[in-house]
Motif scaffolding. Sequence first.
Motif, PDB file in Angstrom:
ATOM      1  N   MET A  20      45.679  19.190  64.209  1.00 56.74           N
ATOM      2  CA  MET A  20      45.698  17.931  64.947  1.00 56.74           C
ATOM      3  C   MET A  20      44.397  17.734  65.724  1.00 56.74           C
ATOM      4  O   MET A  20      43.923  16.611  65.879  1.00 56.74           O
ATOM      5  CB  MET A  20      46.890  17.903  65.901  1.00 56.74           C
ATOM      6  N   GLY A  21      43.817  18.825  66.204  1.00 57.73           N
ATOM      7  CA  GLY A  21      42.557  18.724  66.939  1.00 57.73           C
ATOM      8  C   GLY A  21      41.446  18.174  66.066  1.00 57.73           C
ATOM      9  O   GLY A  21      40.647  17.333  66.497  1.00 57.73           O
TER      10      GLY A  21
ATOM     11  N   HIS B 268      42.092  14.526  65.394  1.00 63.21           N
ATOM     12  CA  HIS B 268      41.762  13.794  66.626  1.00 63.21           C
ATOM     13  C   HIS B 268      40.248  13.548  66.673  1.00 63.21           C
ATOM     14  O   HIS B 268      39.787  12.423  66.887  1.00 63.21           O
ATOM     15  CB  HIS B 268      42.217  14.663  67.805  1.00 63.21           C
ATOM     16  N   ALA B 269      39.475  14.600  66.438  1.00 62.81           N
ATOM     17  CA  ALA B 269      38.013  14.486  66.486  1.00 62.81           C
ATOM     18  C   ALA B 269      37.510  13.525  65.414  1.00 62.81           C
ATOM     19  O   ALA B 269      36.630  12.692  65.660  1.00 62.81           O
ATOM     20  CB  ALA B 269      37.379  15.864  66.319  1.00 62.81           C
ATOM     21  N   LYS B 270      38.080  13.622  64.226  1.00 58.03           N
ATOM     22  CA  LYS B 270      37.617  12.759  63.134  1.00 58.03           C
ATOM     23  C   LYS B 270      37.924  11.286  63.397  1.00 58.03           C
ATOM     24  O   LYS B 270      37.196  10.406  62.958  1.00 58.03           O
ATOM     25  CB  LYS B 270      38.267  13.201  61.807  1.00 58.03           C
TER      26      LYS B 270
ATOM     27  N   PHE C 232      37.704   9.775  66.175  1.00 58.96           N
ATOM     28  CA  PHE C 232      36.630   9.224  67.011  1.00 58.96           C
ATOM     29  C   PHE C 232      35.451   8.785  66.144  1.00 58.96           C
ATOM     30  O   PHE C 232      34.828   7.757  66.404  1.00 58.96           O
ATOM     31  CB  PHE C 232      36.172  10.254  68.059  1.00 58.96           C
TER      32      PHE C 232
ATOM     33  N   LEU D  12      36.655   3.458  70.720  1.00 57.67           N
ATOM     34  CA  LEU D  12      37.807   4.251  70.278  1.00 57.67           C
ATOM     35  C   LEU D  12      39.001   3.335  70.006  1.00 57.67           C
ATOM     36  O   LEU D  12      39.349   2.488  70.822  1.00 57.67           O
ATOM     37  CB  LEU D  12      38.192   5.278  71.350  1.00 57.67           C
TER      38      LEU D  12
ATOM     39  N   GLU E 139      42.241   3.383  70.372  1.00 59.00           N
ATOM     40  CA  GLU E 139      43.164   4.229  71.140  1.00 59.00           C
ATOM     41  C   GLU E 139      44.574   4.268  70.587  1.00 59.00           C
ATOM     42  O   GLU E 139      45.189   5.324  70.490  1.00 59.00           O
ATOM     43  CB  GLU E 139      43.252   3.684  72.572  1.00 59.00           C
TER      44      GLU E 139
ATOM     45  N   LEU F  75      45.211   6.354  67.687  1.00 56.77           N
ATOM     46  CA  LEU F  75      44.822   7.760  67.822  1.00 56.77           C
ATOM     47  C   LEU F  75      46.013   8.707  67.700  1.00 56.77           C
ATOM     48  O   LEU F  75      45.914   9.759  67.062  1.00 56.77           O
ATOM     49  CB  LEU F  75      44.110   7.971  69.172  1.00 56.77           C
ATOM     50  N   VAL F  76      47.144   8.328  68.270  1.00 56.23           N
ATOM     51  CA  VAL F  76      48.310   9.228  68.235  1.00 56.23           C
ATOM     52  C   VAL F  76      48.803   9.463  66.805  1.00 56.23           C
ATOM     53  O   VAL F  76      48.881  10.606  66.359  1.00 56.23           O
ATOM     54  CB  VAL F  76      49.448   8.727  69.160  1.00 56.23           C
TER      55      VAL F  76
ATOM     56  N   THR G 103      46.331  11.518  64.876  1.00 58.86           N
ATOM     57  CA  THR G 103      46.247  12.914  65.279  1.00 58.86           C
ATOM     58  C   THR G 103      47.503  13.679  64.885  1.00 58.86           C
ATOM     59  O   THR G 103      47.435  14.738  64.273  1.00 58.86           O
ATOM     60  CB  THR G 103      46.073  13.018  66.820  1.00 58.86           C
ATOM     61  N   GLN G 104      48.648  13.109  65.253  1.00 57.62           N
ATOM     62  CA  GLN G 104      49.899  13.865  65.132  1.00 57.62           C
ATOM     63  C   GLN G 104      50.660  13.565  63.849  1.00 57.62           C
ATOM     64  O   GLN G 104      51.623  14.263  63.534  1.00 57.62           O
ATOM     65  CB  GLN G 104      50.796  13.561  66.335  1.00 57.62           C
TER      66      GLN G 104
ATOM     67  N   CYS H  20      35.142   3.546  76.636  1.00 62.78           N
ATOM     68  CA  CYS H  20      36.334   3.043  75.934  1.00 62.78           C
ATOM     69  C   CYS H  20      37.496   2.744  76.868  1.00 62.78           C
ATOM     70  O   CYS H  20      38.132   1.703  76.784  1.00 62.78           O
ATOM     71  CB  CYS H  20      36.817   4.063  74.907  1.00 62.78           C
TER      72      CYS H  20
ATOM     73  N   ASP I 204      34.495  14.612  71.158  1.00 60.62           N
ATOM     74  CA  ASP I 204      35.135  14.752  69.853  1.00 60.62           C
ATOM     75  C   ASP I 204      34.143  14.527  68.718  1.00 60.62           C
ATOM     76  O   ASP I 204      34.166  15.252  67.723  1.00 60.62           O
ATOM     77  CB  ASP I 204      36.295  13.758  69.733  1.00 60.62           C
ATOM     78  N   ILE I 205      33.292  13.522  68.859  1.00 62.71           N
ATOM     79  CA  ILE I 205      32.313  13.295  67.784  1.00 62.71           C
ATOM     80  C   ILE I 205      31.326  14.460  67.758  1.00 62.71           C
ATOM     81  O   ILE I 205      30.901  14.905  66.694  1.00 62.71           O
ATOM     82  CB  ILE I 205      31.607  11.925  67.935  1.00 62.71           C
TER      83      ILE I 205
ATOM     84  N   GLN J 138      47.112  15.621  73.072  1.00 61.23           N
ATOM     85  CA  GLN J 138      47.789  15.211  71.839  1.00 61.23           C
ATOM     86  C   GLN J 138      47.908  16.368  70.849  1.00 61.23           C
ATOM     87  O   GLN J 138      48.910  16.509  70.170  1.00 61.23           O
ATOM     88  CB  GLN J 138      47.047  14.040  71.202  1.00 61.23           C
ATOM     89  N   ALA J 139      46.867  17.191  70.774  1.00 62.93           N
ATOM     90  CA  ALA J 139      46.870  18.260  69.777  1.00 62.93           C
ATOM     91  C   ALA J 139      47.626  19.508  70.251  1.00 62.93           C
ATOM     92  O   ALA J 139      48.161  20.262  69.430  1.00 62.93           O
ATOM     93  CB  ALA J 139      45.443  18.626  69.391  1.00 62.93           C
TER      94      ALA J 139
END
Lengths: 367, 295
Positions: free
Chosen positions: A249-250, A253-255, A257, A267, A269, A272-273, A276-277, B10, B47-48, B203-204
Amino acid sequence: MATGGEVVLMKVWLKIWRANTADGDRVLREYEVDAPEWATLLDVLDIVKDQHDGTLSYRKSCRMMICGSCGMRMDGAAVLACKTRMYDIAESGHVPVISAMGNLPIIKDLVVDMEPFWAKFRAVDPYLQPGYLEPNNGKEYLISQERMNVIHKEALCINCGCCVSECNAMESSPEFLGPQALAKAMRFAGDPRDGAKVDRLELLNGQHGIWECTRCYFCNERCPKGVDPRDAIAKLGAESIKEGIDRDMGAKHAKWFVASAKTTGWLRETELVPKTQGIVEAIKQTRFALDLAKHGKVPLPFPPHVAKGVRESRRLHDLLFEQDKRGYAGIVQGEPALAKLAHGYREGERDPYGPGSFPRPYVAEDR
Amino acid sequence: MKQVAYYKGCLASLSAKELDSSTQALAPRVGLDLIELETVTCCGAGDIQEAEPDYYLHLNARILAYAAATGSDTLLTVCNVCTLNLRQANFQLIGDSELRRRVNQNLLAVGVPAYERDVDVRHLLWELAGEEGYPRLVEAAHKGLRGLKVAPFYGCQILRPSRILGFEDPDQPSSLERIIEACGGEAIDYPAKLKCCGFPIIQAREETALGELVQPIEQAIEAGADAMVTPCPLCHLSLDAWQSKLKAMTGRDFGMPILHLSQLVGVAAGLKESELKFKRHVVPVGPAVERLEID
């Protein structure tokens, strides 16, 4: 401060948390000692032990910042006792509080049980796993300086535990591999001679691996050797994503962005959830999300909030893709910049690295 | 008036609009003339950098280039994460001419002005607590907080790594305390004020993050705080919006109101509710600030 050969003494006051896990005794004791002006915290502890209280326990060995034995806390911050000069502190009249490192069980006084530390260290296979059979030229393996630069900082680690002591994620999740083991893992995953990079990255993408780092930056702040473990973790993340190891998930999450930056600029937003999840987990969060939505905390994805000139960031992304500095090759730690620490502080402003200021972070060009 | 290029980031653009509106309303009262940057993107929030580090560097160089193009010497941020990401890129670019040349070439190739003239990235906190800003703040905060007990929560990325941030001692910062006091409030001390709120992994790795988040809130309550204040909208989001999840974890309903820095000073400076937008908070701010008589 005296500069000649003579020893000038100063008075040093300090308080030490004495702890004995055998009988559960824990008490803060104050000491007053006469120490040479050049004394470090370790020298002062030696004087306490020699002249005042022989029962004091602490670890030491090399006395020159290379063995990593004397990690402890001064006023709540992890330091190497042998690197910490006491002159300014004694002069200011401040009475520092010395205690054992955090995140590791205390055995006695300033001695912690390093076994959990070594267990994580061993878990990342901290040795080279050569994947080659024969050198190309039939004689020796030649590696460019540029390729070794990627792991230059990580190779400086002396396993003292100062970073682990302060790790906020580990306080909450003791199983987190933590900054030292991850920096060590980067030292091998980034070594061009190592043949097990992808296997290593797979391991480091586990539940308590790189994506559990909470980016508190305490490790970078405290490391007495300039390893910058948080940057090592970022390198491992970037290299994992480059190698397509992105199921965590991390990583997702990064991707997201990156995807946001090149599509709308800002972002995205609300998406995003689920990005990620995953959809199923995100649906479980519906009640929570609705509660936030009542307060405008879940902005509608349509119409999207698009940054002016976002085409530029998209083209930039395409251009950089061609230049292929993805993965750890793209992490810049600012070594040339570190040599010019003056940046950001104008003439006449307080120099945060100047005399009388807080302990200076390690820099290669340190005095 | 000090002219600054204003980078919202953001969150202040979207889910934390109250941060933007209170900052915009407060700025002229504390001597800041904001030139809002429009042709900019997300800083990457770390994150980027962790996904595509070279892209992170270029996106931030682009923001710096557009900030320099306004003619201002300062790029003002209102978020810790933006502050660190931009300062880090700036630190690398200013200190490494070879790197800067390559990045500038790439910027020019896609039609972005090169980042030539240096700008300094500064958080609103530093402007308010700095030598120039502090006397203006004292004057602006005329309405006062009437002894409101406020627990400062710094957030990580305005303190550490100090060699890139460096405004104050990362272990003994005092800017928020000085601001609270200039506004007529009482600054509450508690051990977790310098620690992490857990937001980057909320979240993660929710459980790990909540284990971090609970500490400052619990300690602030024990220390008798009426409210908490933070300079970071990400800390704000976890402290405010995720507080309800702590209830499931601990069985306690903390009900701790969380203020953005610009709102705290805004209350003391007499901003209106339409500018402070407390209604956008998940934990009601009412009980703490009602007695402060907001218009």
